[in-house]
Enzyme design. Structure first.
Site, PDB file in Angstrom:
ATOM      1  N   ARG A 268      15.396 -19.386   7.425  1.00 49.94           N
ATOM      2  CA  ARG A 268      13.877 -19.965   5.757  1.00 49.94           C
ATOM      3  C   ARG A 268      12.725 -18.703   6.642  1.00 49.94           C
ATOM      4  NH1 ARG A 268      14.443 -26.509   7.148  1.00 49.94           N
ATOM      5  NH2 ARG A 268      16.777 -26.845   7.448  1.00 49.94           N
ATOM      6  N   ARG A 283       8.728 -23.218  15.038  1.00 47.61           N
ATOM      7  CA  ARG A 283       8.915 -22.844  13.836  1.00 47.61           C
ATOM      8  C   ARG A 283       9.258 -21.374  13.242  1.00 47.61           C
ATOM      9  NH1 ARG A 283       7.046 -26.152   9.027  1.00 47.61           N
ATOM     10  NH2 ARG A 283       6.318 -27.168  10.568  1.00 47.61           N
ATOM     11  N   GLU A 355       9.181 -33.912  14.190  1.00 44.61           N
ATOM     12  CA  GLU A 355      10.890 -33.554  13.843  1.00 44.61           C
ATOM     13  C   GLU A 355      11.728 -32.580  14.524  1.00 44.61           C
ATOM     14  OE1 GLU A 355      10.177 -33.277  10.448  1.00 44.61           O
ATOM     15  OE2 GLU A 355      12.650 -32.226  10.124  1.00 44.61           O
ATOM     16  N   SER A 358      16.837 -34.297  10.715  1.00 42.90           N
ATOM     17  CA  SER A 358      16.133 -35.616   9.520  1.00 42.90           C
ATOM     18  C   SER A 358      17.533 -35.553   8.647  1.00 42.90           C
ATOM     19  CB  SER A 358      15.499 -34.506   8.901  1.00 42.90           C
ATOM     20  OG  SER A 358      14.821 -34.957   7.663  1.00 42.90           O
ATOM     21  N   ARG A 396      14.168 -26.777  18.393  1.00 40.78           N
ATOM     22  CA  ARG A 396      13.062 -27.871  19.492  1.00 40.78           C
ATOM     23  C   ARG A 396      13.881 -28.697  20.099  1.00 40.78           C
ATOM     24  NH1 ARG A 396      10.049 -29.346  13.243  1.00 40.78           N
ATOM     25  NH2 ARG A 396      10.014 -27.339  13.292  1.00 40.78           N
TER      26      ARG A 396
END
Length: 428
Positions: A268, A283, A355, A358, A396
């Site tokens: 990403r 991230r 988070e 999801s 994560r």
RNA sequence: GGAGACGUGGCCGAGAGGCUGAAGGCGCUCCCCUGCUAAGGGAGUAUAGGGUUUGUAGCUCUAUCGAGGGUUCGAAUCCCUCCGUCUCCGCCA
């Protein structure tokens, strides 16, 4: 993509639903275009019907040896009229399609109305954050002290927001992937291996294109006779290749629900989020993720969302990581989702829930563009519902394990569930 | 990467400018016949979109023979580009 018929028959209602998620539908423009669409489409089809029947007459006359010239003269201007009508019809249809492609899904009724993540609703909590009797480190300090994490090396080799991990940390990441895949496999999710590059059709199918091209890494073929649609993209999530397995497929109803799991790296560019989470592994432009995907009967998709979310939760539970489940509000759910649960894991280094998964139900929003259908009892193909969720974001999870299982001496206790994957090691 | 062959409905397979949304076969569904089974006879069997409509009913129109363009009054059929499959050669983990 929303059902175009809904935009015709219940436009105001759809606009109101979209407004709760902060999307303004241009109702007036759609109404105008819809009138034009009908006018030109009908006209074009009428002219096509005329052309077809006339051409058949010409064929018959010719077969009987009659003179065709008068018939040809008769339909001389039909061709230009038809071309004009078809062109106009295509034009209007393209405009409507372009609008539709950028309209997000309507939220499910159980989604709380709200403007931002502050309005998300916590559904439940699991586990109790551990009390530390020493000063906790965040995962970066922990990992750097042990030589597991080398940001400078990543910058040298590639650039910022990429990771180089070494030794036990690299091994633990691999262990986590194996663990997750095995768990999901035992729960009935079929493991699949998929390409990490996809074409534009696939990205349109799952809704990343046309709106979110900026978040994607594009691979240009760099070849003079290649056309644009041959360009490939690095996948932002396994959702894209896995869900697109079912593009243009008609599934036997007896084969539903379909459950798949896949491990892939994810890429990403996230151009807009520079400055957030710049430190450590939270991230990254490249990260590992194990994904869960389901294709289900429309009547069972919300039930399936609970099941899928529970499956992702089971990983956190088996790893003993405290987390909470959040029902995302209308202002925070993703473009294609009708409902999303986020799983947020407790990170002692940040003293916050962050988070880690999801899980979303897209209902028929993706399936419509994908043409992912099943054949039901009436023999007619109908759109399936698609869902997916992270099970889990591996990077994560690694952060969460490090921070939650850290010891005062800088070592990290290996969660019991993970020990078989690390040669039985109790600490690293 | 080079050379050749090919891409038609759930599958196999005809079709080589008009009567072909597409023969024939297999499969599947329904019906008939046959005391079970086997065999036989008949009918049906693509998808999407539009119009009409209270209607996912009916009627009707349009599009689709790998994809996209083009030629033509008319294209599965002719031309161009692309994608893919197979065979042979080259290269490679």
């Amino acid at each position: 993509m929303l059902d175009p018929k809904r935009l015709r028959s219940e436009l105001a209602d759809v606009a109101a639903q979209l407004k709760t998620r902060g999307f303004e539908l241009d109702v007036a423009q759609i109404e105008v275009l819809e009138v034009q669409r009908k006018e030109w489409q009908v006209k074009a089809q009428d002219l096509q019907a005329t052309r077809n029947s006339r051409s058949k007459e010409i064929g018959k006359a010719k077969a009987q040896g009659q003179d065709i010239a008068p018939l040809l003269a008769e339909i001389e201007d039909l061709k230009t009229q038809l071309e004009q009508a078809e062109q106009k019809s295509d034009e209007v249809q393209t405009q409507l399609d372009d609008i539709l492609a950028c309209v997000p899904n309507t939220p499910h009724e159980s989604v709380p109305v709200g403007a931002s993540e502050d309005d998300n609703v916590e559904i439940r909590k699991w586990g109790t954050p551990r009390e530390f009797d020493f000063e906790v480190k965040d995962h970066v300090d922990l990992a750097e002290a042990r030589g597991w994490f080398d940001n400078d090396a990543a910058v040298k080799v590639t650039s910022s927001r990429f990771a180089v991990m070494k030794g036990s940390l690299a091994r633990m990441q691999r262990a986590l992937i194996q663990f997750m895949l095995n768990e999901h496999g035992q729960a009935g999710y079929e493991e699949v291996y998929v390409p990490f590059m996809v074409n534009q059709d696939s990205l349109r199918g799952t809704g990343q294109l046309p709106k979110f091209e900026a978040d994607l890494y594009k691979i240009s073929k760099n070849d003079e006779h290649d056309t644009n649609d041959r360009d490939l993209y690095l996948i932002p999530t396994a959702e894209v290749p896995v869900t697109n397995l079912f593009r243009d497929e008609i599934i036997d109803e007896a084969d539903l629900p379909i459950k798949c799991t896949a491990h892939t790296p994810c890429f990403r560019s996230e151009a807009g989020s520079y400055g957030r989470d710049t430190r450590g592994l939270i991230r990254q432009h490249q990260f590992e993720k194990v994904e869960l995907v389901q294709v289900v009967h429309p009547e069972k998709s919300h039930q399936a969302l609970e099941e899928l979310t529970g499956q992702a939760e089971s990983i956190l539970q088996k790893l003993g990581l405290p987390y909470r489940v959040v029902n995302l509000c209308t202002g925070d759910i993703g473009f294609s989702a009708t409902k999303t649960y986020d799983l947020e894991v407790w990170l002692p280094g940040q003293e916050a829930y962050r988070e880690i998964s999801s899980c979303s139900n897209f209902e028929d929003f993706q399936a419509r563009r994908l043409k992912a259908r099943f054949r039901g009892g009436n023999g007619k193909p109908q759109l399936a519902h698609t869902l997916n969720g992270s099970g889990l974001a591996v990077g994560r999870t690694l952060v969460a394990v490090l921070e939650n299982y850290q010891n005062e001496d800088g070592s990290v206790t290996v969660p019991e569930a993970l020990r078989p994957y690390l040669g039985g090691a109790e600490t690293i």
